[in-house]
Scaffold this active site. Structure first.
Site, PDB file in Angstrom:
ATOM      1  N   SER A 174       7.541  -1.738   7.455  1.00  0.00           N
ATOM      2  CA  SER A 174       7.231  -2.391   8.727  1.00  0.00           C
ATOM      3  C   SER A 174       6.846  -1.414   9.832  1.00  0.00           C
ATOM      4  CB  SER A 174       8.394  -3.294   9.166  1.00  0.00           C
ATOM      5  OG  SER A 174       8.627  -4.318   8.203  1.00  0.00           O
ATOM      6  N   GLU A 204      11.079   4.363   1.486  1.00  0.00           N
ATOM      7  CA  GLU A 204      10.814   2.981   1.879  1.00  0.00           C
ATOM      8  C   GLU A 204      12.038   2.122   1.599  1.00  0.00           C
ATOM      9  OE1 GLU A 204       6.336   2.123   2.039  1.00  0.00           O
ATOM     10  OE2 GLU A 204       7.032   1.619   0.031  1.00  0.00           O
ATOM     11  N   GLY A 263       7.826  -5.254   4.551  1.00  0.00           N
ATOM     12  CA  GLY A 263       7.259  -6.585   4.742  1.00  0.00           C
ATOM     13  C   GLY A 263       8.180  -7.550   5.463  1.00  0.00           C
ATOM     14  N   GLY A 316       1.973  -0.988   4.921  1.00  0.00           N
ATOM     15  CA  GLY A 316       1.534  -2.181   4.207  1.00  0.00           C
ATOM     16  C   GLY A 316       0.744  -3.097   5.127  1.00  0.00           C
ATOM     17  N   GLU A 325       7.966  -2.866  -5.049  1.00  0.00           N
ATOM     18  CA  GLU A 325       7.500  -4.115  -5.679  1.00  0.00           C
ATOM     19  C   GLU A 325       7.273  -3.903  -7.177  1.00  0.00           C
ATOM     20  OE1 GLU A 325       4.333  -4.925  -2.888  1.00  0.00           O
ATOM     21  OE2 GLU A 325       5.865  -5.162  -1.342  1.00  0.00           O
ATOM     22  N   HIS A 346       6.416   2.059  -6.319  1.00  0.00           N
ATOM     23  CA  HIS A 346       6.611   1.176  -5.160  1.00  0.00           C
ATOM     24  C   HIS A 346       7.718   0.172  -5.478  1.00  0.00           C
ATOM     25  CE1 HIS A 346       5.864  -1.880  -2.115  1.00  0.00           C
ATOM     26  NE2 HIS A 346       5.265  -0.930  -1.427  1.00  0.00           N
ATOM     27  N   ASN A 367      -1.352   0.783   2.219  1.00  0.00           N
ATOM     28  CA  ASN A 367      -1.146   0.115   0.931  1.00  0.00           C
ATOM     29  C   ASN A 367      -1.609  -1.323   1.112  1.00  0.00           C
ATOM     30  OD1 ASN A 367      -0.281  -1.070  -1.417  1.00  0.00           O
ATOM     31  ND2 ASN A 367       1.921  -0.966  -0.906  1.00  0.00           N
ATOM     32  N   TRP A 368      -2.798  -1.609   0.618  1.00  0.00           N
ATOM     33  CA  TRP A 368      -3.349  -2.958   0.821  1.00  0.00           C
ATOM     34  C   TRP A 368      -2.617  -4.009  -0.007  1.00  0.00           C
ATOM     35  CZ3 TRP A 368      -9.475  -2.456   0.704  1.00  0.00           C
ATOM     36  CH2 TRP A 368      -9.887  -1.727   1.830  1.00  0.00           C
ATOM     37  N   LYS A 369      -1.850  -3.584  -0.978  1.00  0.00           N
ATOM     38  CA  LYS A 369      -1.222  -4.524  -1.938  1.00  0.00           C
ATOM     39  C   LYS A 369      -2.312  -5.416  -2.527  1.00  0.00           C
ATOM     40  CE  LYS A 369       2.950  -4.258   0.804  1.00  0.00           C
ATOM     41  NZ  LYS A 369       4.338  -4.637   0.882  1.00  0.00           N
TER      42      LYS A 369
HETATM   43  C1  PEP Z   1       4.579  -0.976   1.738  1.00  0.00           C
HETATM   44  O1  PEP Z   1       4.017  -1.855   1.109  1.00  0.00           O
HETATM   45  O2  PEP Z   1       4.710   0.140   1.224  1.00  0.00           O
HETATM   46  C2  PEP Z   1       5.063  -1.277   3.102  1.00  0.00           C
HETATM   47  C3  PEP Z   1       5.720  -0.350   3.747  1.00  0.00           C
HETATM   48  O3  PEP Z   1       4.780  -2.528   3.601  1.00  0.00           O
HETATM   49  P1  PEP Z   1       4.967  -3.006   5.152  1.00  0.00           P
HETATM   50  O4  PEP Z   1       4.376  -1.947   6.022  1.00  0.00           O
HETATM   51  O5  PEP Z   1       4.191  -4.309   5.219  1.00  0.00           O
HETATM   52  O6  PEP Z   1       6.432  -3.185   5.380  1.00  0.00           O
END
Ligand code: PEP
Length: 245
Positions: free
Chosen positions: A205, A167, A173, A226, A100, A98, A12-14
């Site tokens: 993470s 998640e 993050g 992410g 976010e 997600h 997931n590049w966000k």
């Molecule tokens: C995500 O954005 O779905 C995610 C898991 O981010 P990260 O790996 O940076 O925690």
């Protein structure tokens, strides 16, 4: 015993990337992956880059998708992107719900369920994200929250070959990963609501250094990645961890 579930690692590049950075990142991943990776992998990119990734990844083992989709088919919805538009760019996947989106853009369970249905209607594979906040975990509400988020979607129809991603919000993050046993407990709980074949990814993470232990758990079928998906060597190491075992 049923068929083994093929592991999936989705990046997931966000809201990160540039045409030059994307080209270099995808080039490095595809070169190292070769054509026959034994785990499935995908990158979910910002909308403007779908044209670029569909061109660069066509014919490779790396699939692609988007990070959001409208629940509507078409019409006066300024700034929105429909599932049919994503399908035209060759997307296989789209992330829906997600954390976010749920928290920063106030997407409700009902709206996420409508997006999930819209994605499936266009032939895309939705990656449905569920997860509790730290306050909800501390209050003992983890199962209640993830069940509510998942049941909103199940109430609208079949999960079929969709993908679920657990998640925990407190792990996204933050560098604070759920332990393999914490994640496994929630995955096993979610599994009971789905068919044995459904894939349940862990996200929060995940890094090269913790992926193997997470993927060793019986109900963890890969990861939604992410930050580490923006670094070719990290992402590749996570894909390698998923390809083992
Ligand atoms: C995500 O954005 O779905 C995610 C898991 O981010 P990260 O790996 O940076 O925690």
């Amino acid at each position: 015993m049923g068929m083994a579930r093929t592991r999936l690692v989705a990046g997931n590049w966000k809201m990160h990337g540039s045409r030059a950075a994307n080209r270099a990142l995808l080039d490095a991943i595809v070169k190292a992956m070769g054509k026959g990776a034994s785990a499935e992998c995908a990158v979910c990119v910002p909308f403007p880059y779908l044209q670029q990734v569909s061109g660069q990844l066509a014919g490779t083992a790396l699939a692609w998708g988007a990070q959001n989709v409208s629940e509507h088919a078409q019409g006066a919805y300024t700034g929105e992107v429909s599932a049919a538009m994503l399908a035209e760019f060759g997307c296989r996947y789209v992330i829906v719900g997600h954390s976010e989106r749920r928290h920063l853009y106030c997407e409700s369970d009902a709206q996420v369920a409508a997006k999930f249905a819209a994605a499936q209607g266009a032939g895309l594979v939705p990656i449905l994200c569920v997860g509790e906040t730290l306050a909800e975990r501390d209050a003992g509400l983890t199962e209640e929250v993830v069940a509510r988020q998942l049941d909103a979607v199940l109430g609208k129809g079949a999960f079929s070959d969709a993908v679920l991603a657990y998640e925990p919000v407190w792990a996204i993050g933050t560098g604070r990963t759920a332990t393999p046993h914490q994640a496994q407990a929630v995955h096993a709980f979610l599994r009971k609501r789905l068919s044995r074949e459904a894939r349940i990814l862990y996200g929060g993470s995940v890094k090269a250094g913790n992926a193997t232990a997470l993927f060793a758990m019986p109900d963890i079928d890969g990861g939604l990645i992410g930050g580490a998906s923006l670094v070719a060597q990290e992402f590749l190491a996570i894909v390698q961890a998923a390809a083992k075992g």
